[in-house]
Design an enzyme around this catalytic site. Structure first.
Site, PDB file in Angstrom:
ATOM      1  CB  CYS A   1      -0.974  -0.049   1.173  1.00  0.00           C
ATOM      2  SG  CYS A   1      -2.348   1.125   1.030  1.00  0.00           S
TER       3      CYS A   1
ATOM      4  CG  HIS B   1      -3.219  -3.791   3.372  1.00  0.00           C
ATOM      5  ND1 HIS B   1      -2.295  -3.105   4.143  1.00  0.00           N
ATOM      6  CD2 HIS B   1      -3.879  -2.848   2.671  1.00  0.00           C
ATOM      7  CE1 HIS B   1      -2.406  -1.802   3.922  1.00  0.00           C
ATOM      8  NE2 HIS B   1      -3.367  -1.624   3.024  1.00  0.00           N
TER       9      HIS B   1
ATOM     10  CD  GLU C   1      -0.403  -5.552   5.832  1.00  0.00           C
ATOM     11  OE1 GLU C   1      -0.996  -4.466   5.954  1.00  0.00           O
ATOM     12  OE2 GLU C   1      -0.119  -6.039   4.707  1.00  0.00           O
TER      13      GLU C   1
END
Length: 273
Positions: A104, A233, A235
């Site tokens: 991002c 994302h 994560e």
């Protein structure tokens, strides 16, 4: 046995560093969250790590455009104790064959630093950029992603599809001209593309392509495959309970995003340590 040393950069508006560090830890790495000021003042050095992570957030409030001020800090800043340009540490890190992941805001930073897509045209260093979503709004949703099976990206080896969340206001991938896009496509550097859930093919249709990225590109790597940036994302999907339908579907315990970090740690163990 040597440990894979991971560094996650924090400071000046990052807000995903804890999740990114946790992903590195789950994948088997030894991880430190390091404020960029610690690098600038010589308290820490990229030379001591194998895996550099640029997390998401809003660097410097995105006041000059997403990650632009941070890119200037990395490119023109100097280490206070030695006078060495901070950018030299990044270039040395890359030349030593180590891995960099930007998610991002971290992806925006890598592109605006010019280290992605990493193609060296004579007339420009920054060949691509990320700009405002076509929707004109911040997009917070989950997206379907198709992976290029021929990509050199070490993070996505063995993977076919992903389902990950996006949350950004400036995620539209654009290029300087058609020659850059052609080079990205021909070299299989467009690692991830937004896809339609029914056709499973790359799409420009909103909201499946949440930002209007050219050629539906959601993430790119450099020609070595060791530098990778993406808007979704990974994560944020480390465990099945992160999935929006986790109470209604039978899911594997590990979230899809963790696979990228497993691949990174495995690559470092096999090729760097």
């Amino acid at each position: 046995m040597k440990k894979v040393r991971c560094i996650v950069i924090s400071g000046y508006g990052t807000n995903c560093e804890v999740e990114m560090a946790y992903a590195c830890k789950l994948a088997g790495g030894e991880v430190e969250i390091v404020h960029i000021s610690e690098l600038i003042y010589g308290e820490k050095s990229l030379d001591n790590y194998h895996f550099l992570n640029f997390p998401g957030g809003f660097l410097d409030g995105d006041d000059l455009g997403a990650a632009k001020a941070a890119a200037n800090r990395w490119r023109f800043g100097k280490i206070k104790t030695t006078g060495e340009p901070l950018f030299d540490q990044i270039m040395r890190f890359i030349k030593e064959g180590k891995l960099i992941l930007g998610v991002c805001n971290g992806f925006q930073l890598m592109v605006k630093l010019g280290i992605l897509p990493g193609l060296r045209f004579q007339y420009a260093l920054q060949l691509a950029s990320l700009t405002y979503n076509d929707s004109g709004r911040f997009e917070d949703r989950w997206v379907f992603l198709k992976l290029d099976p021929n990509t050199p990206c070490v993070f996505t080896q063995g993977l076919d599809k992903l389902y990950l969340p996006v949350r950004h206001g400036e995620g539209k991938f654009v290029v300087q001209d058609e020659n850059v896009l052609t080079a990205i496509e021909n070299n299989h550097l467009a690692v991830l593309k937004y896809t339609h859930p029914e056709t499973e093919q790359p799409t420009m249709e909103y909201p499946f392509n949440p930002n209007g990225s050219i050629s539906a590109i959601a993430g790119i790597c450099d020609p070595s495959g060791r530098l990778f940036g993406l808007m979704p994302h990974p994560e944020a999907f480390l465990h099945f309970t992160n999935h929006p339908h986790w109470t209604r579907e039978q899911l594997s315990e590990e979230g899809m995003g963790l696979a990228l970090f497993h691949n990174a740690i495995t690559y470092i163990k096999q090729n760097i340590l």
